[in-house]
Design an enzyme around this catalytic site. Structure first.
Site, PDB file in Angstrom:
ATOM      1  N   GLY A  37       0.835  -1.205   0.000  1.00  0.00           N
ATOM      2  CA  GLY A  37       0.000   0.000   0.000  1.00  0.00           C
ATOM      3  C   GLY A  37       0.871   1.256   0.000  1.00  0.00           C
ATOM      4  O   GLY A  37       2.022   1.221   0.413  1.00  0.00           O
ATOM      5  N   TYR A 147      -2.138 -18.389  -4.280  1.00  0.00           N
ATOM      6  CA  TYR A 147      -2.994 -17.209  -4.096  1.00  0.00           C
ATOM      7  C   TYR A 147      -4.471 -17.590  -4.201  1.00  0.00           C
ATOM      8  O   TYR A 147      -5.276 -17.287  -3.302  1.00  0.00           O
ATOM      9  CB  TYR A 147      -2.631 -16.155  -5.155  1.00  0.00           C
ATOM     10  CG  TYR A 147      -3.545 -14.957  -5.173  1.00  0.00           C
ATOM     11  CD1 TYR A 147      -3.344 -13.896  -4.309  1.00  0.00           C
ATOM     12  CD2 TYR A 147      -4.622 -14.886  -6.062  1.00  0.00           C
ATOM     13  CE1 TYR A 147      -4.191 -12.794  -4.321  1.00  0.00           C
ATOM     14  CE2 TYR A 147      -5.469 -13.804  -6.078  1.00  0.00           C
ATOM     15  CZ  TYR A 147      -5.251 -12.758  -5.207  1.00  0.00           C
ATOM     16  OH  TYR A 147      -6.097 -11.679  -5.219  1.00  0.00           O
TER      17      TYR A 147
END
Ligand code: UD2
Length: 311
Positions: A37, A147
């Site tokens: 982020g 994932y």
């Protein structure tokens, strides 16, 4: 003022979700560890007195539970994740910690803190490469990466906790999300983020294969709207929904739009198809329409024009 805690708040989808929550009058606790982020994504949000930023790793034991106990949010939107499929293949243990353990922390924080609702960022990757087109939520789940497996496991973890402890979970299977703030930093970043940067720089993009491959590209503004709705619409039951447009767009179509937006740009450099590529991916948006009253509204052309115009 309803209070929503957002994990992964400084990420691509997280920051747009925070912006929309604030615009709708909610109070937001924005949590991020800034691994992927970016603070700049929250620049606008942090001007609001209704937004509090907390730097924390939600996969660490007790961290989220403490935040929830202190802040008493009505909902948790769990977007923090290891977001790269190739990285999950390189480092499956890290994938397990950031994509499964962190989800368990969210489930536990919701249980212990009496949170009414959890929204979880799942992915079309749960379907693998054999789903029928369009993929409905009941299509066979056959993830082909750590994932995708972690996203599927996380859905089950949250839905099981929701049933046992009486809160609501909305699992959202995002398809190919694109838009402002998507990081074009790796060759495996979303194709539109890579193309947008190359066109902006006046450089040639690389097209793997013949461009006939299609994806269900959905604007991050639509995705954030669906996420806000799942977190805040009254009376929702637990469940899982694709967040997609239901429309397949080929890379050739994407390139044609970029060529119109950048008339002088060089044509694509052609390269062989990428190993492991799926030819077509498209979701069925019907369940989200019924459960969330959500329909994607941004045409791909408009989303690409927005990227070309800057944010
Ligand atoms: C997803 C994953 C990817 C990989 C793949 C496995 C994301 C963003 N990507 O890819 O990491 O695990 O699933 O199936 O989660 N393309 C180009 N030029 C470029 C980049 C991409 O032609 O510079 C093509 C690519 O070969 C593919 C299409 O664009 O056919 C979409 O690529 P993507 O990585 O954006 O999305 P996807 O769903 O193939």
């Amino acid at each position: 003022m309803p209070h929503v805690l957002v994990t992964g708040a400084a990420g691509f989808i997280g920051s747009h979700t925070v912006d929309q929550l604030l615009a709708a009058g909610h109070r937001v606790t924005a949590v991020d560890n800034f691994r992927t982020g970016q603070r700049v994504n929250l620049a606008r949000a942090l001007h609001s007195p209704a937004c509090e930023l907390v730097e924390a790793d939600v996969s660490a034991e007790g961290v989220l539970a403490e935040l929830v106990k202190a802040g008493k949010p009505e909902a948790i939107v769990h977007l923090a994740a290891l977001v790269s499929v190739p990285e999950s293949i390189r480092d499956p243990e890290l994938n397990f910690r950031l994509n499964v353990v962190a989800t368990q922390r969210v489930a536990e924080a919701a249980r212990a803190g009496g949170v009414g609702r959890v929204v979880f960022a799942s992915s079309a990757a749960v379907y693998g490469d054999a789903a029928p087109l369009p993929a409905g939520e009941d299509a066979p789940k056959a993830p082909i990466s750590p994932y995708g497996a972690a996203k599927l496991a996380s859905e089950a973890l949250l839905l099981g906790h929701a049933a046992a402890y009486g809160f609501t979970v909305r699992c959202q299977r995002y398809f190919n999300v694109f838009g402002p703030r998507q990081d074009p930093g790796s060759p495996y970043s979303g194709v539109i983020s890579l193309f947008a940067r190359r066109y902006r720089e006046g450089a040639a993009v690389t097209l793997y294969g013949d461009g006939g491959q299609t994806r269900d590209f959905i604007s991050v503004h639509d995705v954030a709207r669906a996420t806000v709705r799942a977190a805040t619409a009254p009376g929702l039951a637990s469940g899982t929904a694709n967040i997609c447009t239901g429309r397949g767009t080929s890379l050739r179509e994407v390139l044609a739009v970029f060529q119109r937006l950048y008339p002088g740009a060089p044509g694509p450099r052609l390269a062989p198809p990428r190993e492991g590529d799926i030819r077509h991916s498209r979701g069925d948006p019907a369940a989200a329409a019924v459960a969330l009253n959500f329909r994607a509204a941004v045409p791909v052309e408009d989303g690409l024009a927005e990227l070309a115009a800057g944010e």
